[in-house]
Design an enzyme around this catalytic site. Structure first.
Site, short mmCIF file in Angstrom:
data_model
loop_
_atom_site.label_atom_id
_atom_site.label_comp_id
_atom_site.label_asym_id
_atom_site.label_seq_id
_atom_site.Cartn_x
_atom_site.Cartn_y
_atom_site.Cartn_z
N ASP A 54 -16.73 -51.84 -44.48
CA ASP A 54 -17.94 -51.03 -44.37
C ASP A 54 -19.12 -51.86 -44.90
O ASP A 54 -18.94 -52.78 -45.71
CB ASP A 54 -17.74 -49.75 -45.20
CG ASP A 54 -18.96 -48.88 -45.23
OD1 ASP A 54 -19.64 -48.77 -44.19
OD2 ASP A 54 -19.24 -48.30 -46.29
N ASP A 110 -22.75 -50.64 -45.98
CA ASP A 110 -23.53 -50.11 -47.10
C ASP A 110 -22.63 -49.63 -48.21
O ASP A 110 -21.71 -48.85 -47.98
CB ASP A 110 -24.43 -48.96 -46.63
CG ASP A 110 -25.40 -49.43 -45.58
OD1 ASP A 110 -26.02 -50.48 -45.78
OD2 ASP A 110 -25.53 -48.74 -44.55
N ASP A 134 -16.63 -47.25 -49.12
CA ASP A 134 -16.98 -46.52 -50.35
C ASP A 134 -16.99 -45.01 -50.14
O ASP A 134 -17.14 -44.26 -51.11
CB ASP A 134 -18.34 -46.98 -50.89
CG ASP A 134 -19.47 -46.69 -49.94
OD1 ASP A 134 -19.27 -46.85 -48.71
OD2 ASP A 134 -20.56 -46.31 -50.40
#
Lengths: 187, 187
Positions: free
Chosen positions: B6, B8, B138
């Site tokens: 991922d 960000d 996240d």
């Protein structure tokens, strides 16, 4: 079925957009090649090398991708595929010059298929890492780093007629995709 | 392994970028929440409802995604993963307000990982249709329309500490990803 649809040359009429923009800019010097005479997958390969920069300038221009016309029958076929219960995604590769092309591909989908359809966009240079039963793509051969899960159905265009394999248009898609479903043994 | 990262909160430091931009714009009225006090995955959910528009204005702003700092250790870890022979891709979901965010995510990769790495970008709202052995993300729970092929490894952040499952940082990635490789039985 999980159906992946390529965007340019399948949904968005890159050829017509290019033809019109080229004739506006360059028609006096070198008329645009009629669609039926297109032979190379990349339009730049069908124009003289001396016009390479001018060819690229057409599709690198701001607004080119946003304003592409729709290929006739595409929207109605997508609606029918969704009504049949299929999961439809748009699977597209951006230009290396992505600045305009990338957001404008989303704008095109928003404008022509509605804001919710933007969530069905998958942008990748390597389509072999995307799960699917079928990939409908006008590229004669779609390769990448993996053996793909999907079967490639060629979207018929004059520049891909040399390629073998299942082939469809937005006139005969229902019959062709029906055949694919039988062939892959899962449906 | 095919490793999906991922962008960000794993590679690009959204939290630091947001914190600094918020304090510049709004610090006099409501100081930015320190990272260790962040609890919600979406930053807007950790600020009072009355500031909703101001929170969104920060990350909708032109240049926000382009200028995010790098999370410490991420670039070096990617280089090491590639040297170990792993296939590394960036798998990212754009904002619904995609106009700036989408091309700027590519610009960020070009700037911080080099122009060739842009070919490793996969943009999708639904990460479950992307093939992979591991997804490092996240987000506490990554869901979509399918049962994913990949195992989710949580990239540790203060706002996802309530989630169970394998968890890593750019300090301990080698040990954690080594465990995943044993667990999945394929390596």
């Amino acid at each position: 079925m999980l159906i992946l649809l390529d965007q340019d040359g399948v949904l968005a009429d890159f050829e017509r957009g290019f033809h019109e923009a080229w004739d506006t800019r360059m028609g006096n010097l070198h008329p645009a090649l009629p669609l039926e005479q297109r032979r190379a997958f990349y339009v730049r390969d069908d124009y003289p090398d001396t016009y390479r920069n001018e060819v690229e300038a057409v599709y690198h221009a701001q607004g080119f991708y946003r304003d592409l016309p729709v290929i006739s029958g595409a929207i109605e076929a997508i609606q029918a595929l969704l009504e049949f219960g299929h999961d439809v995604r748009i699977c597209t590769s951006p230009l290396n010059q992505y600045r305009f092309c990338l957001p404008e591909k989303y704008e095109w989908v928003e404008r022509n298929l509605g804001p919710d359809f933007v969530h069905r966009m998958i942008v990748t240079k390597d389509k072999t890492v995307i799960l699917g039963d079928v990939l409908v793509d006008d590229k004669p051969s779609v390769t990448g780093t993996r053996t793909p899960a999907w079967q490639h159905v060629i979207f018929d265009q004059p520049y891909n007629r040399q390629a073998d394999g299942p082939r469809m248009t937005w006139e005969n898609w229902n019959a062709v995709l029906g055949t694919v479903r039988t062939f892959d043994g899962k449906h």
